[in-house]
Design a protein around this motif. Structure first.
Motif, PDB file in Angstrom:
ATOM      1  N   TRP A 143      51.885  37.235  55.739  1.00 52.04           N
ATOM      2  CA  TRP A 143      51.559  38.549  55.237  1.00 52.04           C
ATOM      3  C   TRP A 143      52.842  39.099  54.458  1.00 52.04           C
ATOM      4  O   TRP A 143      54.145  38.676  54.812  1.00 52.04           O
ATOM      5  CB  TRP A 143      51.565  39.461  56.499  1.00 52.04           C
ATOM      6  N   GLY A 201      43.453  38.694  52.604  1.00 52.36           N
ATOM      7  CA  GLY A 201      43.416  40.085  53.469  1.00 52.36           C
ATOM      8  C   GLY A 201      44.171  41.213  52.887  1.00 52.36           C
ATOM      9  O   GLY A 201      45.068  40.968  51.909  1.00 52.36           O
ATOM     10  N   SER A 202      44.388  42.260  53.310  1.00 56.78           N
ATOM     11  CA  SER A 202      45.117  43.402  52.822  1.00 56.78           C
ATOM     12  C   SER A 202      45.248  44.733  53.784  1.00 56.78           C
ATOM     13  O   SER A 202      44.209  44.645  54.763  1.00 56.78           O
ATOM     14  CB  SER A 202      44.691  43.736  51.451  1.00 56.78           C
ATOM     15  N   GLY A 203      45.707  45.497  53.612  1.00 57.06           N
ATOM     16  CA  GLY A 203      45.924  46.616  54.225  1.00 57.06           C
ATOM     17  C   GLY A 203      45.946  47.846  53.409  1.00 57.06           C
ATOM     18  O   GLY A 203      46.736  47.767  52.298  1.00 57.06           O
ATOM     19  N   THR A 213      43.399  48.055  58.221  1.00 55.08           N
ATOM     20  CA  THR A 213      44.595  47.073  58.304  1.00 55.08           C
ATOM     21  C   THR A 213      44.052  45.787  57.984  1.00 55.08           C
ATOM     22  O   THR A 213      44.827  44.632  57.949  1.00 55.08           O
ATOM     23  CB  THR A 213      45.098  47.069  59.750  1.00 55.08           C
ATOM     24  N   ASP A 214      42.722  45.437  57.679  1.00 55.71           N
ATOM     25  CA  ASP A 214      42.145  44.422  57.394  1.00 55.71           C
ATOM     26  C   ASP A 214      40.922  44.464  56.497  1.00 55.71           C
ATOM     27  O   ASP A 214      40.474  45.742  56.312  1.00 55.71           O
ATOM     28  CB  ASP A 214      41.579  43.309  58.465  1.00 55.71           C
ATOM     29  N   ARG A 215      40.419  43.588  55.614  1.00 55.46           N
ATOM     30  CA  ARG A 215      39.241  43.670  54.726  1.00 55.46           C
ATOM     31  C   ARG A 215      37.943  43.946  55.294  1.00 55.46           C
ATOM     32  O   ARG A 215      36.990  44.684  54.635  1.00 55.46           O
ATOM     33  CB  ARG A 215      39.132  42.366  54.066  1.00 55.46           C
ATOM     34  N   TYR A 240      49.572  42.386  51.594  1.00 58.00           N
ATOM     35  CA  TYR A 240      48.552  41.394  51.511  1.00 58.00           C
ATOM     36  C   TYR A 240      48.781  40.241  52.403  1.00 58.00           C
ATOM     37  O   TYR A 240      49.939  39.825  52.388  1.00 58.00           O
ATOM     38  CB  TYR A 240      48.526  40.988  49.983  1.00 58.00           C
ATOM     39  N   LYS A 241      47.625  39.841  52.715  1.00 55.02           N
ATOM     40  CA  LYS A 241      47.739  38.470  53.555  1.00 55.02           C
ATOM     41  C   LYS A 241      47.319  37.477  52.491  1.00 55.02           C
ATOM     42  O   LYS A 241      46.296  37.363  51.869  1.00 55.02           O
ATOM     43  CB  LYS A 241      46.714  38.405  54.525  1.00 55.02           C
TER      44      LYS A 241
END
Length: 526
Positions: A143, A201-203, A213-215, A240-241
């Motif tokens: 992350w 993933g992302s927030g 907080t996630d896709r 971003y994850k």
């Protein structure tokens, strides 16, 4: 009846008045204080207004391009150096209440300064305090907060593993928030694609302060848009994850230069057919710069072939001699090092510089800059190359960087992310003009050089549209004054090609009021 008309008129006037942007910095501070806050970190404690002694320092610390660090550059009403989600929500609440535009800044490398300038009343939401990098070796992910620099990201990965890396930019003071959201381009892209191709993933925070907080919570459309479409048109990215990628314990780098007198034209001709089709573990960048000739006052072009192979020097030497023997690479030209050390090499630091330099978040060598970009789909002829090299000598001070495609870049569908420049491109060209002398006339002269060279290249590059790379922001190719679809399409199809229409549809769906806008933002469909 008269009384009713007066009351109605007052209500209308009041409505008009409150829709006008507030330009008083103190009023902005008071607004922040009225928003919900964390007692441990009050909203006003992270806000800087022009009367603060630190305001100028905070503003200028992340302006690498001196073109936008002048007394005449429009200044923000305030800077909110957010450190918590609550700070972001408070700032957005005040943007609505006071009718202010928001400019989001992570590293500040936006080449046209759009992350910290505006022609209308605005404030800067600075994400540089969001600095967490959480590397998870178990599942090979990390992350990365939006304010992390690429240098910090590389360093934190190397702290945990010597055989993991990530495909992203060469400049180590880039902020991840902007860099990833525009695509993210680096030296291992032929092996692994762009940064966005490895984001899982992302927030994000929307204009109403809602946090996703996630896709799954943000939705696949929004997640698709912020991986190459410019996140500033859709919200405030928190981070971003990413999926980390394997790298060998040793990589090999080299830098070999040849002038025109030493056969550079022949080498460039071969490079055009070799660089995109060779082993995907090999990345060879071509740079064209002006150097002094052998006679007094003479100038000539130096072609530098700067490469990296994901493996040892023996393999590098074998691949180069097989695919590019004309360069006559020697074993002494090759240097083996860890992948993290190659990051330092590509960033331009002297050999032997410790990797701790990657933790330096400050741009020390600031200058005036202009960048432009192009894509090449067919090899340029020998005659064309001769004319280009002659033109470089004529215009002076324009450097050109040729970055090869092929490999993984040619396998990813152009619609998978908003970044559309995939199969069919041999290489990307970056034009760079830099200068150190201040002055309006000097700037006009230098900008004219960049535009002249760009115009000269028209016959050799992509057409209908003439494609451009969003991370190399260029207002010359189009700018939005009234935030209309028609204005946005001018530059939008150059950056995003057919993906532009999907970006507009997503924007219209999630931000119909066009809260998030700038001179090259994604417009809404009206």
């Amino acid at each position: 009846m008269e009384k009713l008309l007066v009351i109605t008129l007052l209500l209308i006037l009041n409505s008009v008045a409150t829709s006008q942007p507030v330009t008083d910095p103190v009023a902005f501070l008071r607004c922040l204080e009225r928003q919900p806050t964390d007692p441990a970190s009050p909203n006003s404690a992270v806000a800087y207004i022009p009367t603060n002694s630190s305001f100028t320092t905070v503003l200028r610390s992340r302006i690498p391009n001196l073109r936008f660090d002048k007394p005449t550059t429009p200044k923000p009403l305030a800077i909110v150096a957010a450190a918590t989600w609550t700070h972001i929500q408070a700032a957005l609440g005040c943007a609505r209440e006071l009718s202010l535009q928001v400019r989001i800044r992570s590293g500040g490398h936006d080449f046209e300064g759009l992350s910290y300038t505006s022609t209308v009343p605005f404030f800067v939401l600075d994400m540089f305090s969001f600095r967490t990098v959480d590397v998870n070796l178990t599942d090979g992910t990390a992350w990365v907060d939006a304010g992390v620099t690429t240098g910090e990201l590389y360093y934190r990965i190397a702290e945990k593993s010597n055989v993991l890396g990530f495909p992203a930019g060469l400049c180590t003071t880039l902020g991840v928030g902007g860099h990833f959201s525009g695509g993210g381009y680096g030296t291992i892209m032929r092996k692994y694609g762009l940064s966005v191709d490895n984001v899982v993933g992302s927030g994000i925070v929307d204009s109403n302060g809602n946090i996703f907080t996630d896709r799954v919570s943000m939705g696949e459309d929004r997640f698709w848009a912020i991986r190459g479409g410019g996140a500033a048109s859709f919200g405030v990215v928190l981070g971003y994850k990413i999926r980390l990628v394997p790298v060998p314990e040793k990589v090999t780098v080299f830098n070999v230069g040849r002038t025109v007198a030493e056969g550079a034209v022949d080498l460039i001709m071969k490079w055009q057919s070799f660089a995109h089709s060779t082993d995907r573990n090999l990345f060879v960048r071509l740079t064209l710069t002006l150097v002094n000739g052998t006679k007094p006052g003479e100038k000539m072009v130096l072609a530098s072939f700067i490469g990296m192979y994901l493996g040892g020097s023996d393999k590098t030497f074998n691949v180069m001699n097989r695919d590019f023997p004309e360069l006559k690479l020697k074993r002494t030209d090759c240097t083996e090092m860890r992948w993290i050390e190659s990051v330092v090499f590509w960033a331009g630091f002297p050999t032997g510089t410790p990797i701790s330099v990657l933790l330096n978040r400050t741009v020390t060598n600031k200058a005036f800059h202009k960048r432009k970009s192009d894509y090449v789909k067919r090899p340029i002829s020998r005659i064309g190359l001769g004319l280009i090299l002659k033109k470089l000598v004529e215009v002076e001070n324009v450097r050109m960087f040729f970055n090869p495609y092929g490999g993984r870049m040619g396998e990813i569908p152009s619609s998978r992310t908003p970044f559309p420049h995939r199969a069919g491109n041999l290489y990307k060209i970056e034009y760079l003009v830099s200068w150190s002398e201040a002055g309006e006339d000097v700037e006009k002269n230098q900008l004219a050089r960049a535009r002249e060279m760009y115009e000269f290249m028209s016959p050799y590059v992509s057409k209908n549209p003439r494609e451009a790379f969003f991370n190399y922001r260029d207002l010359d190719i189009g700018s939005s004054v009234n935030s209309t679809y028609e204005e946005g399409k001018v530059y939008g199809v150059k950056y995003f090609k057919d993906n532009f229409e999907r970006l507009v549809d997503i924007k219209t769906l999630i931000d119909a009021e066009n809260f998030w806008k700038n001179e090259q933002g994604i417009p809404v469909r009206r």
